[in-house]
Design a protein around this motif. Structure first.
Motif, PDB file in Angstrom:
ATOM      1  N   ALA A  59       7.564 -12.942 -54.355  1.00 23.46           N
ATOM      2  CA  ALA A  59       8.554 -12.653 -55.384  1.00 23.46           C
ATOM      3  C   ALA A  59       8.121 -13.260 -56.714  1.00 23.46           C
ATOM      4  O   ALA A  59       7.854 -14.463 -56.809  1.00 23.46           O
ATOM      5  N   TYR A  60       8.068 -12.422 -57.751  1.00 22.96           N
ATOM      6  CA  TYR A  60       7.608 -12.865 -59.065  1.00 22.96           C
ATOM      7  C   TYR A  60       8.513 -12.329 -60.172  1.00 22.96           C
ATOM      8  O   TYR A  60       8.867 -13.041 -61.086  1.00 22.96           O
ATOM      9  N   TYR A  61       8.875 -11.057 -60.081  1.00 17.66           N
ATOM     10  CA  TYR A  61       9.815 -10.425 -61.003  1.00 17.66           C
ATOM     11  C   TYR A  61      10.456  -9.268 -60.256  1.00 17.66           C
ATOM     12  O   TYR A  61       9.802  -8.598 -59.449  1.00 17.66           O
ATOM     13  N   GLY A  62      11.739  -9.025 -60.521  1.00 18.97           N
ATOM     14  CA  GLY A  62      12.499  -8.075 -59.717  1.00 18.97           C
ATOM     15  C   GLY A  62      11.902  -6.690 -59.630  1.00 18.97           C
ATOM     16  O   GLY A  62      12.021  -6.008 -58.603  1.00 18.97           O
ATOM     17  N   ARG A  63      11.242  -6.243 -60.712  1.00 26.00           N
ATOM     18  CA  ARG A  63      10.659  -4.896 -60.679  1.00 26.00           C
ATOM     19  C   ARG A  63       9.515  -4.795 -59.684  1.00 26.00           C
ATOM     20  O   ARG A  63       9.211  -3.713 -59.170  1.00 26.00           O
ATOM     21  N   ARG A  64       8.866  -5.910 -59.410  1.00 24.97           N
ATOM     22  CA  ARG A  64       7.819  -5.906 -58.388  1.00 24.97           C
ATOM     23  C   ARG A  64       8.408  -5.905 -56.983  1.00 24.97           C
ATOM     24  O   ARG A  64       7.700  -5.627 -56.016  1.00 24.97           O
ATOM     25  N   GLY A  65       9.696  -6.222 -56.873  1.00 27.08           N
ATOM     26  CA  GLY A  65      10.355  -6.205 -55.576  1.00 27.08           C
ATOM     27  C   GLY A  65      10.854  -7.579 -55.154  1.00 27.08           C
ATOM     28  O   GLY A  65      10.411  -8.604 -55.670  1.00 27.08           O
ATOM     29  N   CYS A  98       1.629   9.022 -57.611  1.00 23.84           N
ATOM     30  CA  CYS A  98       0.348   9.115 -56.896  1.00 23.84           C
ATOM     31  C   CYS A  98      -0.626  10.009 -57.659  1.00 23.84           C
ATOM     32  O   CYS A  98      -1.801   9.671 -57.827  1.00 23.84           O
ATOM     33  N   LEU A  99      -0.153  11.149 -58.150  1.00 22.31           N
ATOM     34  CA  LEU A  99      -1.025  12.046 -58.885  1.00 22.31           C
ATOM     35  C   LEU A  99      -1.505  11.418 -60.188  1.00 22.31           C
ATOM     36  O   LEU A  99      -2.698  11.467 -60.517  1.00 22.31           O
ATOM     37  N   LEU A 100      -0.610  10.778 -60.921  1.00 21.09           N
ATOM     38  CA  LEU A 100      -0.992  10.156 -62.182  1.00 21.09           C
ATOM     39  C   LEU A 100      -1.921   8.954 -61.987  1.00 21.09           C
ATOM     40  O   LEU A 100      -2.675   8.599 -62.893  1.00 21.09           O
ATOM     41  N   SER A 101      -1.873   8.358 -60.812  1.00 22.83           N
ATOM     42  CA  SER A 101      -2.720   7.194 -60.544  1.00 22.83           C
ATOM     43  C   SER A 101      -4.183   7.557 -60.344  1.00 22.83           C
ATOM     44  O   SER A 101      -5.060   6.697 -60.465  1.00 22.83           O
ATOM     45  N   PHE A 102      -4.467   8.833 -60.048  1.00 19.93           N
ATOM     46  CA  PHE A 102      -5.847   9.213 -59.718  1.00 19.93           C
ATOM     47  C   PHE A 102      -6.365  10.406 -60.515  1.00 19.93           C
ATOM     48  O   PHE A 102      -7.457  10.899 -60.239  1.00 19.93           O
ATOM     49  N   LEU A 103      -5.600  10.869 -61.492  1.00 17.37           N
ATOM     50  CA  LEU A 103      -6.023  12.004 -62.312  1.00 17.37           C
ATOM     51  C   LEU A 103      -6.008  11.629 -63.785  1.00 17.37           C
ATOM     52  O   LEU A 103      -5.087  10.941 -64.250  1.00 17.37           O
ATOM     53  N   SER A 104      -6.994  12.101 -64.515  1.00 20.97           N
ATOM     54  CA  SER A 104      -7.090  11.882 -65.960  1.00 20.97           C
ATOM     55  C   SER A 104      -7.397  13.208 -66.636  1.00 20.97           C
ATOM     56  O   SER A 104      -7.767  14.200 -65.977  1.00 20.97           O
ATOM     57  N   ALA A 105      -7.273  13.227 -67.956  1.00 20.03           N
ATOM     58  CA  ALA A 105      -7.581  14.436 -68.726  1.00 20.03           C
ATOM     59  C   ALA A 105      -8.997  14.910 -68.404  1.00 20.03           C
ATOM     60  O   ALA A 105      -9.939  14.120 -68.356  1.00 20.03           O
ATOM     61  N   GLY A 106      -9.114  16.215 -68.146  1.00 22.43           N
ATOM     62  CA  GLY A 106     -10.406  16.799 -67.800  1.00 22.43           C
ATOM     63  C   GLY A 106     -10.673  16.884 -66.311  1.00 22.43           C
ATOM     64  O   GLY A 106     -11.636  17.536 -65.889  1.00 22.43           O
ATOM     65  N   LEU A 236      -3.441   2.544 -56.693  1.00 17.58           N
ATOM     66  CA  LEU A 236      -2.093   3.099 -56.619  1.00 17.58           C
ATOM     67  C   LEU A 236      -1.056   2.044 -56.984  1.00 17.58           C
ATOM     68  O   LEU A 236      -0.123   2.308 -57.762  1.00 17.58           O
ATOM     69  N   GLN A 237      -1.202   0.858 -56.457  1.00 14.46           N
ATOM     70  CA  GLN A 237      -0.252  -0.224 -56.719  1.00 14.46           C
ATOM     71  C   GLN A 237      -0.212  -0.569 -58.211  1.00 14.46           C
ATOM     72  O   GLN A 237       0.866  -0.659 -58.815  1.00 14.46           O
ATOM     73  N   LYS A 238      -1.379  -0.751 -58.817  1.00 15.57           N
ATOM     74  CA  LYS A 238      -1.445  -1.133 -60.225  1.00 15.57           C
ATOM     75  C   LYS A 238      -0.840  -0.061 -61.122  1.00 15.57           C
ATOM     76  O   LYS A 238      -0.016  -0.360 -62.004  1.00 15.57           O
ATOM     77  N   ASN A 239      -1.209   1.194 -60.900  1.00 13.90           N
ATOM     78  CA  ASN A 239      -0.716   2.266 -61.756  1.00 13.90           C
ATOM     79  C   ASN A 239       0.772   2.513 -61.567  1.00 13.90           C
ATOM     80  O   ASN A 239       1.484   2.808 -62.526  1.00 13.90           O
ATOM     81  N   SER A 240       1.254   2.398 -60.340  1.00 14.98           N
ATOM     82  CA  SER A 240       2.679   2.606 -60.090  1.00 14.98           C
ATOM     83  C   SER A 240       3.504   1.539 -60.795  1.00 14.98           C
ATOM     84  O   SER A 240       4.569   1.838 -61.378  1.00 14.98           O
ATOM     85  N   TYR A 241       3.025   0.303 -60.790  1.00 12.96           N
ATOM     86  CA  TYR A 241       3.737  -0.761 -61.493  1.00 12.96           C
ATOM     87  C   TYR A 241       3.706  -0.523 -63.003  1.00 12.96           C
ATOM     88  O   TYR A 241       4.713  -0.683 -63.697  1.00 12.96           O
ATOM     89  N   GLN A 242       2.557  -0.102 -63.520  1.00 15.63           N
ATOM     90  CA  GLN A 242       2.447   0.156 -64.954  1.00 15.63           C
ATOM     91  C   GLN A 242       3.325   1.319 -65.394  1.00 15.63           C
ATOM     92  O   GLN A 242       3.778   1.370 -66.546  1.00 15.63           O
TER      93      GLN A 242
END
Length: 398
Positions: A59-65, A98-106, A236-242
């Motif tokens: 536990a560190y901050y509520g948004r992390r769970g 999930c899609l945004l975590s692994f896809l970029s422009a192009g 996935l974890q990093k991008n979902s949190y961001q």
């Protein structure tokens, strides 16, 4: 009884115990319901220690769970043999993150043509705006999907069965092709749940569920989860949190409670649905039934090979197309309520004809209405009588 080969434990037993570690439950049976935004620390050293473990269930901050969130995540990790699990506010949030975590422009995405409509809208509108290219593919393509891979392909997305037209994909074959090309594979596994199919064991990288449906099981939760393997989890974890993704701990708690009864619910849903599907198959007004357990369903062979059971969801196609008669049929039901979603204890009906025609890679040849049923936990004879009354109403208004 189905055995979990990793732990040599029946899956029924695992569902009762998953996520019930003492660090979450203490001396109680269920985990504590911990609501929090701010987490306070007694010292700089304690805060620094929490910061080091914030990506690993500290536990560190509520948004992390909180510990309630972590209990559900751990339960899904246990059930799906995953490296990690992220919890979202709904199933669509899980899919889009999930899609945004692994896809970029192009980049190029291969998306199954039978996909859930909100996923398709996100792809066609948001991903297109972000200059991500998408090709839709036939859900029955299997290993031949290799011919659609481009130099900029990054992700293959599956949904098996499709939640309206019920095509079952050859997930292991697609996963093998993707692995050979270094692609990330994702699947919307809401239909099967970990009780009937565990995609990571078949080579998929990320398994996504709308926990709104069978995992919680009572039509009172909005929640999504995505379980990932070692290769994809940290990204996935990093991008979902961001992206700011988080979920209500009350819904996490309720979903954990739903998991405990998943086996008995799924068996009853499946039994009722299969009996109704078989009955409808011989009805004079029905052209065909699209239930994965029946040979008439596209991809039935993959269902038989990969799934250990079904649930309450299937579709059938009427021989006739008459909108007025269909409307009167839908209005006549007593137990099959009109409503979106599925996976709760109640029976639902949905006219899905217009959804089935929104295809770009496959054709829809049926001329009659497509009707989707979610068969609940009511008495089978009551449900059969309700359907019979509705079909008689349809016939009377042709």
């Amino acid at each position: 009884m189905k055995k979990d080969t990793k732990l040599n434990t029946t899956l029924d037993t695992k569902l009762v115990n998953a996520g019930r570690h003492k660090k979450f439950t203490g001396s109680a049976v269920n985990p504590s319901l911990v609501r929090a935004s701010t987490i306070v620390f007694d010292s700089v050293a304690e805060m620094s220690e929490a910061a080091r473990g914030r990506d690993d269930g500290v536990a560190y901050y509520g948004r992390r769970g909180t510990s309630t969130t972590f209990a559900l995540s751990q339960a899904m990790i246990d059930l799906e043999n995953a490296a990690g699990c992220y919890v979202y506010s709904c199933g669509t949030a899980a899919i889009t993150s999930c899609l945004l975590s692994f896809l970029s422009a192009g980049d190029h995405l291969l998306m199954v043509d039978s996909v859930y409509e909100p996923t398709r809208e996100f792809v066609d509108e948001t991903l297109t705006r972000l200059q991500i290219e998408t090709d839709y593919y036939n859900p029955l393509l299997g290993a031949d999907i290799e011919h659609l891979i481009k130099s900029n392909t990054k992700v293959i997305f599956m949904e098996s069965p499709g939640s309206l037209t019920m095509e079952v994909q050859d997930v292991p074959a697609i996963s093998r092709v993707a692995s050979a090309h270094g692609l990330v594979t994702m699947i919307d596994n809401t239909y099967a749940t970990p009780f009937n199919f565990r995609p990571l064991d078949s080579g998929v990288d990320i398994s996504i569920h709308s926990a709104t449906k069978y995992l919680s099981g009572h039509s009172d939760v909005m929640l999504g989860v995505a379980s990932a393997n070692e290769r994809t989890w940290r990204q996935l974890q990093k991008n979902s949190y961001q992206l700011g993704q988080c979920a209500s701990v009350d819904d996490c708690y309720t979903t954990l409670r739903g998991l405990r009864t998943l086996p008995v619910r799924m068996r009853q849903h499946s039994e009722n649905a299969l009996k109704l599907a078989s009955w409808l198959s011989s009805h004079s007004l029905v052209d065909h039934v699209r239930h994965p357990a029946l040979p008439t369903c596209p991809g039935h062979e993959s269902y038989s090979a990969d799934f250990s059971g079904g649930n309450g969801l299937f579709s059938f196609v009427l021989k006739e197309f008459n909108t007025d008669a269909l409307t009167k049929m839908l209005d006549s039901f007593s137990y099959f309520k009109l409503g979106f979603s599925w996976g709760g204890y109640e029976s639902l009906v949905l006219s899905a004809t217009h959804f089935s025609k929104r295809r770009t890679a496959t054709d829809w040849h049926a001329t009659g209405h497509l009707v989707r049923l979610h068969v609940g936990l009511e008495d089978f004879e009551d449900l059969q009588a309700d359907l019979a009354t509705g079909l008689n109403t349809f016939q009377d208004n042709l």
